[in-house]
Design a protein around this motif. Structure first.
Motif, PDB file in Angstrom:
ATOM      1  N   LEU A  30       0.823  -1.216   0.000  1.00 57.68           N
ATOM      2  CA  LEU A  30       0.000   0.000   0.000  1.00 57.68           C
ATOM      3  C   LEU A  30       0.856   1.264   0.000  1.00 57.68           C
ATOM      4  O   LEU A  30       0.488   2.267  -0.622  1.00 57.68           O
ATOM      5  N   LEU A  31       2.002   1.211   0.670  1.00 59.78           N
ATOM      6  CA  LEU A  31       2.905   2.367   0.678  1.00 59.78           C
ATOM      7  C   LEU A  31       3.443   2.639  -0.724  1.00 59.78           C
ATOM      8  O   LEU A  31       3.396   3.777  -1.208  1.00 59.78           O
ATOM      9  N   ILE A  32       3.923   1.615  -1.395  1.00 61.39           N
ATOM     10  CA  ILE A  32       4.458   1.784  -2.752  1.00 61.39           C
ATOM     11  C   ILE A  32       3.355   2.241  -3.701  1.00 61.39           C
ATOM     12  O   ILE A  32       3.543   3.163  -4.505  1.00 61.39           O
ATOM     13  N   GLN A  33       2.179   1.615  -3.599  1.00 58.86           N
ATOM     14  CA  GLN A  33       1.078   2.002  -4.478  1.00 58.86           C
ATOM     15  C   GLN A  33       0.595   3.421  -4.166  1.00 58.86           C
ATOM     16  O   GLN A  33       0.174   4.147  -5.071  1.00 58.86           O
ATOM     17  N   SER A  34       0.659   3.837  -2.907  1.00 58.29           N
ATOM     18  CA  SER A  34       0.272   5.212  -2.536  1.00 58.29           C
ATOM     19  C   SER A  34       1.172   6.227  -3.216  1.00 58.29           C
ATOM     20  O   SER A  34       0.698   7.235  -3.764  1.00 58.29           O
ATOM     21  N   LEU A  35       2.474   5.970  -3.171  1.00 58.56           N
ATOM     22  CA  LEU A  35       3.419   6.881  -3.825  1.00 58.56           C
ATOM     23  C   LEU A  35       3.163   6.928  -5.327  1.00 58.56           C
ATOM     24  O   LEU A  35       3.167   7.999  -5.941  1.00 58.56           O
ATOM     25  N   HIS A  36       2.917   5.767  -5.918  1.00 64.09           N
ATOM     26  CA  HIS A  36       2.646   5.683  -7.357  1.00 64.09           C
ATOM     27  C   HIS A  36       1.335   6.398  -7.692  1.00 64.09           C
ATOM     28  O   HIS A  36       1.253   7.150  -8.675  1.00 64.09           O
ATOM     29  N   ASP A  37       0.313   6.207  -6.860  1.00 65.72           N
ATOM     30  CA  ASP A  37      -0.995   6.823  -7.076  1.00 65.72           C
ATOM     31  C   ASP A  37      -0.910   8.349  -6.957  1.00 65.72           C
ATOM     32  O   ASP A  37      -1.513   9.074  -7.749  1.00 65.72           O
ATOM     33  N   CYS A  38      -0.146   8.832  -5.987  1.00 66.45           N
ATOM     34  CA  CYS A  38       0.004  10.285  -5.809  1.00 66.45           C
ATOM     35  C   CYS A  38       0.745  10.918  -6.985  1.00 66.45           C
ATOM     36  O   CYS A  38       0.411  12.032  -7.402  1.00 66.45           O
ATOM     37  N   ARG A  39       1.748  10.214  -7.497  1.00 67.54           N
ATOM     38  CA  ARG A  39       2.546  10.760  -8.604  1.00 67.54           C
ATOM     39  C   ARG A  39       1.812  10.708  -9.934  1.00 67.54           C
ATOM     40  O   ARG A  39       1.858  11.655 -10.708  1.00 67.54           O
ATOM     41  N   SER A  40       1.182   9.578 -10.230  1.00 68.49           N
ATOM     42  CA  SER A  40       0.667   9.382 -11.589  1.00 68.49           C
ATOM     43  C   SER A  40      -0.845   9.167 -11.674  1.00 68.49           C
ATOM     44  O   SER A  40      -1.366   9.012 -12.766  1.00 68.49           O
ATOM     45  N   ASP A  87      -8.235   1.084  -7.491  1.00 68.98           N
ATOM     46  CA  ASP A  87      -8.327   1.108  -6.030  1.00 68.98           C
ATOM     47  C   ASP A  87      -8.918  -0.203  -5.513  1.00 68.98           C
ATOM     48  O   ASP A  87      -8.470  -0.750  -4.503  1.00 68.98           O
ATOM     49  N   GLY A  88      -9.923  -0.716  -6.221  1.00 67.12           N
ATOM     50  CA  GLY A  88     -10.518  -1.994  -5.846  1.00 67.12           C
ATOM     51  C   GLY A  88      -9.540  -3.141  -5.995  1.00 67.12           C
ATOM     52  O   GLY A  88      -9.477  -4.038  -5.153  1.00 67.12           O
ATOM     53  N   LEU A  89      -8.748  -3.112  -7.069  1.00 63.06           N
ATOM     54  CA  LEU A  89      -7.730  -4.158  -7.270  1.00 63.06           C
ATOM     55  C   LEU A  89      -6.675  -4.115  -6.171  1.00 63.06           C
ATOM     56  O   LEU A  89      -6.233  -5.156  -5.682  1.00 63.06           O
ATOM     57  N   VAL A  90      -6.271  -2.910  -5.793  1.00 69.25           N
ATOM     58  CA  VAL A  90      -5.275  -2.760  -4.718  1.00 69.25           C
ATOM     59  C   VAL A  90      -5.831  -3.300  -3.406  1.00 69.25           C
ATOM     60  O   VAL A  90      -5.159  -4.055  -2.702  1.00 69.25           O
ATOM     61  N   LEU A  91      -7.067  -2.942  -3.082  1.00 68.32           N
ATOM     62  CA  LEU A  91      -7.657  -3.410  -1.830  1.00 68.32           C
ATOM     63  C   LEU A  91      -7.901  -4.915  -1.855  1.00 68.32           C
ATOM     64  O   LEU A  91      -7.696  -5.599  -0.851  1.00 68.32           O
ATOM     65  N   LEU A  92      -8.318  -5.431  -2.972  1.00 68.46           N
ATOM     66  CA  LEU A  92      -8.519  -6.869  -3.113  1.00 68.46           C
ATOM     67  C   LEU A  92      -7.201  -7.610  -2.874  1.00 68.46           C
ATOM     68  O   LEU A  92      -7.151  -8.603  -2.152  1.00 68.46           O
ATOM     69  N   THR A  93      -6.120  -7.089  -3.425  1.00 70.01           N
ATOM     70  CA  THR A  93      -4.795  -7.696  -3.265  1.00 70.01           C
ATOM     71  C   THR A  93      -4.313  -7.588  -1.828  1.00 70.01           C
ATOM     72  O   THR A  93      -3.821  -8.559  -1.251  1.00 70.01           O
ATOM     73  N   ALA A  94      -4.445  -6.415  -1.222  1.00 67.68           N
ATOM     74  CA  ALA A  94      -4.024  -6.239   0.172  1.00 67.68           C
ATOM     75  C   ALA A  94      -4.841  -7.144   1.092  1.00 67.68           C
ATOM     76  O   ALA A  94      -4.314  -7.681   2.074  1.00 67.68           O
ATOM     77  N   PHE A 149      -8.844  12.797  -6.527  1.00 63.90           N
ATOM     78  CA  PHE A 149      -7.671  12.681  -5.669  1.00 63.90           C
ATOM     79  C   PHE A 149      -7.403  11.204  -5.433  1.00 63.90           C
ATOM     80  O   PHE A 149      -8.304  10.380  -5.516  1.00 63.90           O
ATOM     81  N   PRO A 150      -6.151  10.850  -5.164  1.00 65.39           N
ATOM     82  CA  PRO A 150      -5.798   9.436  -4.989  1.00 65.39           C
ATOM     83  C   PRO A 150      -6.427   8.848  -3.721  1.00 65.39           C
ATOM     84  O   PRO A 150      -6.465   9.500  -2.678  1.00 65.39           O
ATOM     85  N   PHE A 151      -6.909   7.627  -3.829  1.00 66.82           N
ATOM     86  CA  PHE A 151      -7.567   6.965  -2.703  1.00 66.82           C
ATOM     87  C   PHE A 151      -6.641   5.991  -1.974  1.00 66.82           C
ATOM     88  O   PHE A 151      -6.820   5.745  -0.781  1.00 66.82           O
ATOM     89  N   VAL A 152      -5.645   5.464  -2.657  1.00 69.37           N
ATOM     90  CA  VAL A 152      -4.772   4.456  -2.041  1.00 69.37           C
ATOM     91  C   VAL A 152      -4.070   4.986  -0.780  1.00 69.37           C
ATOM     92  O   VAL A 152      -3.950   4.241   0.197  1.00 69.37           O
ATOM     93  N   PRO A 153      -3.633   6.259  -0.726  1.00 72.47           N
ATOM     94  CA  PRO A 153      -3.044   6.731   0.536  1.00 72.47           C
ATOM     95  C   PRO A 153      -4.014   6.641   1.722  1.00 72.47           C
ATOM     96  O   PRO A 153      -3.603   6.356   2.849  1.00 72.47           O
ATOM     97  N   PHE A 154      -5.300   6.844   1.467  1.00 70.29           N
ATOM     98  CA  PHE A 154      -6.293   6.702   2.536  1.00 70.29           C
ATOM     99  C   PHE A 154      -6.419   5.237   2.958  1.00 70.29           C
ATOM    100  O   PHE A 154      -6.611   4.952   4.141  1.00 70.29           O
ATOM    101  N   LEU A 155      -6.312   4.326   1.988  1.00 74.37           N
ATOM    102  CA  LEU A 155      -6.312   2.902   2.328  1.00 74.37           C
ATOM    103  C   LEU A 155      -5.114   2.548   3.203  1.00 74.37           C
ATOM    104  O   LEU A 155      -5.243   1.786   4.165  1.00 74.37           O
ATOM    105  N   LEU A 156      -3.964   3.101   2.868  1.00 77.66           N
ATOM    106  CA  LEU A 156      -2.756   2.851   3.660  1.00 77.66           C
ATOM    107  C   LEU A 156      -2.964   3.306   5.102  1.00 77.66           C
ATOM    108  O   LEU A 156      -2.725   2.540   6.044  1.00 77.66           O
ATOM    109  N   VAL A 157      -3.422   4.523   5.280  1.00 76.42           N
ATOM    110  CA  VAL A 157      -3.628   5.063   6.635  1.00 76.42           C
ATOM    111  C   VAL A 157      -4.692   4.257   7.378  1.00 76.42           C
ATOM    112  O   VAL A 157      -4.514   3.894   8.541  1.00 76.42           O
ATOM    113  N   GLY A 158      -5.801   3.947   6.706  1.00 72.84           N
ATOM    114  CA  GLY A 158      -6.868   3.180   7.343  1.00 72.84           C
ATOM    115  C   GLY A 158      -6.406   1.803   7.787  1.00 72.84           C
ATOM    116  O   GLY A 158      -6.688   1.372   8.911  1.00 72.84           O
ATOM    117  N   CYS A 159      -5.680   1.110   6.933  1.00 75.97           N
ATOM    118  CA  CYS A 159      -5.191  -0.234   7.278  1.00 75.97           C
ATOM    119  C   CYS A 159      -4.119  -0.177   8.371  1.00 75.97           C
ATOM    120  O   CYS A 159      -4.101  -1.030   9.264  1.00 75.97           O
TER     121      CYS A 159
END
Length: 143
Positions: free
Chosen positions: A13-23, A77-84, A122-132
């Motif tokens: 989630l950390l790596i995907q958050s950085l990627h999501d924020c950048r791109s 975002d769903g794929l990331v959460l499904l994987t996590a 706005f990117p959602f994956v960083p919120f997933l990181l913080v929530g998890c």
């Protein structure tokens, strides 16, 4: 005692958050690799089927919402959460997703107050990181 496997989804989630924020995208290659690792660990540990379903439920709901909203919610975002969810305990996956949705709604409200458009993405994956992370911390601290 904490399970070292929990580090995998947090790092993911950390790596995907950085990627999501950048791109504003996620890495499908990384998602596939972590999903394969998660499936491998599920096969080894053989959890109860209902536990696996509960782990995957938040990701399946988010993925479905992404498909039904035609891009309003990112399918990635769903794929990331499904994987996590393959590596997270079910309660952490569910609580982390709920917390992520709440925090992103608060962020969206702040954007509206600051007179941004309702359609501001706005990117959602960083919120997933913080929530998890918060849900796992509560799990560890509660014993």
């Amino acid at each position: 005692m904490t399970d070292p496997l929990w580090l995998l989804p947090i790092l993911f989630l950390l790596i995907q958050s950085l990627h999501d924020c950048r791109s504003r995208t996620i890495s499908l290659r990384l998602t596939a690799v972590v999903a394969a690792a998660g499936l491998f660990f599920l096969i080894i540990r053989r959890p109860v089927a209902s536990e696996v379903l509960l782990r995957l439920l938040p990701g399946l709901v988010l993925l479905s919402a992404g498909l039904l909203s035609r891009g309003g919610i990112g399918t990635g975002d769903g794929l990331v959460l499904l994987t996590a969810g393959l590596c997270l305990p079910s309660d952490a996956a569910i609580a982390g997703t709920g917390l992520a949705l709440f925090l992103s709604a608060l962020f969206g409200a702040v954007l509206l107050i600051r007179r941004r458009s309702r359609n501001t993405a706005f990117p959602f994956v960083p919120f997933l990181l913080v929530g998890c992370l918060i849900s796992l911390l509560f799990r560890v601290l509660s014993g």
